[in-house]
Design a protein around this motif. Structure first.
Motif, PDB file in Angstrom:
ATOM      1  N   GLY A  77       1.146  -1.134  -0.269  1.00  0.00           N
ATOM      2  CA  GLY A  77       0.028  -0.241  -0.164  1.00  0.00           C
ATOM      3  C   GLY A  77       1.022   1.576  -0.338  1.00  0.00           C
ATOM      4  O   GLY A  77       0.253   2.598  -0.169  1.00  0.00           O
ATOM      5  N   MET A  78       1.624   1.343   0.308  1.00  0.00           N
ATOM      6  CA  MET A  78       2.897   2.076  -0.092  1.00  0.00           C
ATOM      7  C   MET A  78       3.311   2.617  -1.645  1.00  0.00           C
ATOM      8  O   MET A  78       3.657   3.506  -1.704  1.00  0.00           O
ATOM      9  N   LEU A  79       2.667   1.932  -2.294  1.00  0.00           N
ATOM     10  CA  LEU A  79       2.890   1.964  -3.649  1.00  0.00           C
ATOM     11  C   LEU A  79       2.501   3.577  -4.403  1.00  0.00           C
ATOM     12  O   LEU A  79       3.039   3.850  -5.188  1.00  0.00           O
ATOM     13  N   PRO A  80       1.503   2.964  -4.285  1.00  0.00           N
ATOM     14  CA  PRO A  80       1.023   3.363  -4.994  1.00  0.00           C
ATOM     15  C   PRO A  80       1.004   4.661  -4.272  1.00  0.00           C
ATOM     16  O   PRO A  80       0.388   5.890  -5.351  1.00  0.00           O
ATOM     17  N   GLU A  81       0.767   5.783  -3.318  1.00  0.00           N
ATOM     18  CA  GLU A  81       1.300   7.104  -3.114  1.00  0.00           C
ATOM     19  C   GLU A  81       2.360   7.362  -2.536  1.00  0.00           C
ATOM     20  O   GLU A  81       2.925   8.392  -2.918  1.00  0.00           O
ATOM     21  N   GLY A  82       3.756   6.383  -2.255  1.00  0.00           N
ATOM     22  CA  GLY A  82       4.610   6.725  -2.243  1.00  0.00           C
ATOM     23  C   GLY A  82       5.321   7.137  -4.154  1.00  0.00           C
ATOM     24  O   GLY A  82       5.898   8.423  -4.657  1.00  0.00           O
ATOM     25  N   GLU A  83       4.395   7.073  -5.219  1.00  0.00           N
ATOM     26  CA  GLU A  83       4.678   7.379  -6.461  1.00  0.00           C
ATOM     27  C   GLU A  83       5.132   8.864  -6.438  1.00  0.00           C
ATOM     28  O   GLU A  83       5.668   9.361  -7.015  1.00  0.00           O
ATOM     29  N   TRP A  84       3.989   9.685  -5.682  1.00  0.00           N
ATOM     30  CA  TRP A  84       3.581  10.962  -5.905  1.00  0.00           C
ATOM     31  C   TRP A  84       4.253  12.079  -4.839  1.00  0.00           C
ATOM     32  O   TRP A  84       4.471  12.935  -4.642  1.00  0.00           O
ATOM     33  N   ILE A  85       5.115  10.993  -4.147  1.00  0.00           N
ATOM     34  CA  ILE A  85       6.271  12.148  -3.265  1.00  0.00           C
ATOM     35  C   ILE A  85       7.084  12.847  -3.579  1.00  0.00           C
ATOM     36  O   ILE A  85       6.691  14.167  -3.653  1.00  0.00           O
ATOM     37  N   GLU A 308       3.030  -5.890 -12.026  1.00  0.00           N
ATOM     38  CA  GLU A 308       4.276  -4.829 -11.546  1.00  0.00           C
ATOM     39  C   GLU A 308       4.333  -4.767  -9.742  1.00  0.00           C
ATOM     40  O   GLU A 308       5.486  -4.176  -9.609  1.00  0.00           O
ATOM     41  N   ARG A 309       3.260  -4.522  -9.166  1.00  0.00           N
ATOM     42  CA  ARG A 309       2.956  -4.206  -7.264  1.00  0.00           C
ATOM     43  C   ARG A 309       4.051  -4.746  -6.579  1.00  0.00           C
ATOM     44  O   ARG A 309       5.306  -4.959  -6.859  1.00  0.00           O
ATOM     45  N   LEU A 310       3.919  -6.876  -7.566  1.00  0.00           N
ATOM     46  CA  LEU A 310       5.079  -7.927  -7.077  1.00  0.00           C
ATOM     47  C   LEU A 310       6.386  -7.567  -7.390  1.00  0.00           C
ATOM     48  O   LEU A 310       7.622  -8.019  -7.077  1.00  0.00           O
ATOM     49  N   ALA A 311       6.201  -6.813  -9.268  1.00  0.00           N
ATOM     50  CA  ALA A 311       7.692  -6.525  -9.856  1.00  0.00           C
ATOM     51  C   ALA A 311       8.960  -5.967  -8.571  1.00  0.00           C
ATOM     52  O   ALA A 311       9.698  -6.064  -8.261  1.00  0.00           O
ATOM     53  N   THR A 312       7.695  -4.971  -7.981  1.00  0.00           N
ATOM     54  CA  THR A 312       8.875  -3.874  -7.429  1.00  0.00           C
ATOM     55  C   THR A 312       8.742  -4.671  -6.370  1.00  0.00           C
ATOM     56  O   THR A 312      10.258  -4.319  -5.531  1.00  0.00           O
ATOM     57  N   ARG A 313       8.094  -5.150  -5.359  1.00  0.00           N
ATOM     58  CA  ARG A 313       8.137  -5.606  -4.466  1.00  0.00           C
ATOM     59  C   ARG A 313       9.245  -6.244  -4.046  1.00  0.00           C
ATOM     60  O   ARG A 313      10.565  -6.758  -3.280  1.00  0.00           O
ATOM     61  N   GLN A 314       9.556  -7.231  -5.095  1.00  0.00           N
ATOM     62  CA  GLN A 314      10.080  -8.214  -5.167  1.00  0.00           C
ATOM     63  C   GLN A 314      11.676  -7.937  -5.738  1.00  0.00           C
ATOM     64  O   GLN A 314      12.951  -7.992  -5.322  1.00  0.00           O
ATOM     65  N   ALA A 315      12.158  -6.515  -6.262  1.00  0.00           N
ATOM     66  CA  ALA A 315      13.287  -5.930  -6.663  1.00  0.00           C
ATOM     67  C   ALA A 315      13.529  -5.300  -5.213  1.00  0.00           C
ATOM     68  O   ALA A 315      14.494  -5.214  -5.333  1.00  0.00           O
TER      69      ALA A 315
END
Ligand code: BYC
Length: 343
Positions: A77-85, A308-315
């Protein structure tokens, strides 16, 4: 035990062994109805179940499932909002968003720790997330297309989460219940900042109003879905309610969410993307049919951003390997020094 009468087969009398009567599904092999009765009496008396206490294997399994999936939801859940920091429109909005995203990381930590008290390891839980054996909330597989989505997540997603988590703060498992109390107070700040942002845009320039309405159009139904399938399609609710983990059903929590948010959104001058929405004689706001095909497709990664979310977490997991190695090396050295000092 069931008494079995001797049977005669091909002229021979066969004395069968007594067989164990079939136990209900929530009683695991090796557990007795008496142990369950004592456990359920504790829950009925309002006791909290603590990590060292006897508990049914199914209670432990359900809690590990639910708490670890909740932890994964906080972290993904940090990912969708984190993109906008880096794109926040003002310094004030940026600092609020940074604080919010950091809070979500903290929630993930409390929750992973709560699941660890039940015997799950961090490695097992992360492996389950990255290999899709464990789920995380469907809502985080939707994209954040404009800055208003950040406000709408605060208002609707945190709003829905608070309804669910206020209920879980009263749950029977001590560590989960206590984590929820702290998380809910932080979510309340998240909810307020989201609502403040969207109300400001809904009363702002025509472009801001359009952006707020567009965000509501895209986030409303995913937020309604987020609280889980209808009670009739919720296989886990029965046993979770029996053991005081869920104090309200998915549909009850959803109704609370809808009743609170619909009048507030209308008051802000926004339109609900649901032509069937109406208030009934009891004062409840009644929504139209939910698209459960979309819900399941988003969970399975067949629609939305799950892959995409899981690929980001894996990275992130791979790039963080050196931190875990360094922490392990430090802990090993501390242990060695302590044992040398003791010798
Ligand atoms: N998405 O029998 P059911 C936050 C699954 S994050 C995906 O009703 P249950 C925030 C369910 O897992 C807050 N899967 O399940 C963070 C089950 O599959 P499994 C997130 C879903 O457990 C960052 C199957 O469907 N909150 O606030 O009785 C930024 C059947 O469902 C979903 C929590 O995690 C879904 N939406 O009830 C901003 C709360 N819904 O596991 C905000 C903790 C259902 O059997 N969890 N499924 O394979 C719960 O309260 C409950 O697990 C649920 C579902 C109400 C979600």
């Amino acid at each position: 035990m069931t008494q079995v009468q001797p049977q005669t087969i091909a002229g021979q009398t066969i004395q069968e062994q007594p067989v164990q009567a079939t136990l209900p599904k929530h009683i695991s092999p090796g557990e007795t109805p008496e142990q369950h009765a004592a456990f359920e009496a504790r829950i009925a008396a309002g006791d909290k179940i603590e990590p060292g206490d006897w508990m049914p294997a199914e209670y432990r399994r359900q809690l590990i499932r639910m708490i670890s999936q909740h932890a994964h939801s906080e972290v993904v859940g940090m990912l969708p909002e984190g993109e906008w920091i880096s794109q926040a429109p003002t310094l004030k909005r940026k600092t609020i968003l940074m604080a919010k995203v950091q809070d979500e990381a903290g929630h993930g930590q409390y929750l992973y720790h709560a699941a660890e008290t039940l015997g799950a390891t961090r490695e097992e839980m992360l492996e389950a997330l990255l290999t899709r054996k464990a789920k995380y909330s469907s809502i985080f597989n939707y994209p954040t297309l404009t800055w208003a989505d950040v406000g709408m997540i605060g208002w609707l997603v945190d709003g829905a989460a608070i309804k669910n988590q206020t209920m879980l703060a009263g749950c029977s498992y001590g560590p989960y219940s206590r984590a929820m109390v702290r998380i809910c107070s932080e979510e309340t700040f998240h909810h307020k900042q989201g609502k403040e942002m969207i109300v400001a845009y809904a009363q702002g320039t025509p472009e801001q109003r359009r952006m707020a309405q567009d965000a509501l159009d895209r986030w409303w139904w995913p937020a309604v879905q987020m609280l889980g399938p209808h009670d009739s399609d919720s296989p886990n609710t029965g046993v979770l309610s029996r053991w005081g983990i869920k104090l309200k059903s998915n549909d009850e929590v959803r109704q609370e969410f809808v009743n609170e948010h619909v009048p507030e959104l209308l008051e802000a001058g926004l339109t609900l993307p649901d032509p069937d929405m109406h208030q009934n004689e009891q004062g409840n706001w009644i929504h139209g049919p939910i698209n459960w095909d979309e819900f399941w497709a988003v969970i399975k990664g067949e629609a939305g951003l799950g892959n995409e979310r899981l690929a980001t977490r894996q990275a992130a997991h791979d790039e963080g390997a050196w931190v875990r190695d360094a922490l392990q090396a430090y802990a090993d050295r501390q242990r060695r020094s302590a044992s040398e000092a003791a010798d």
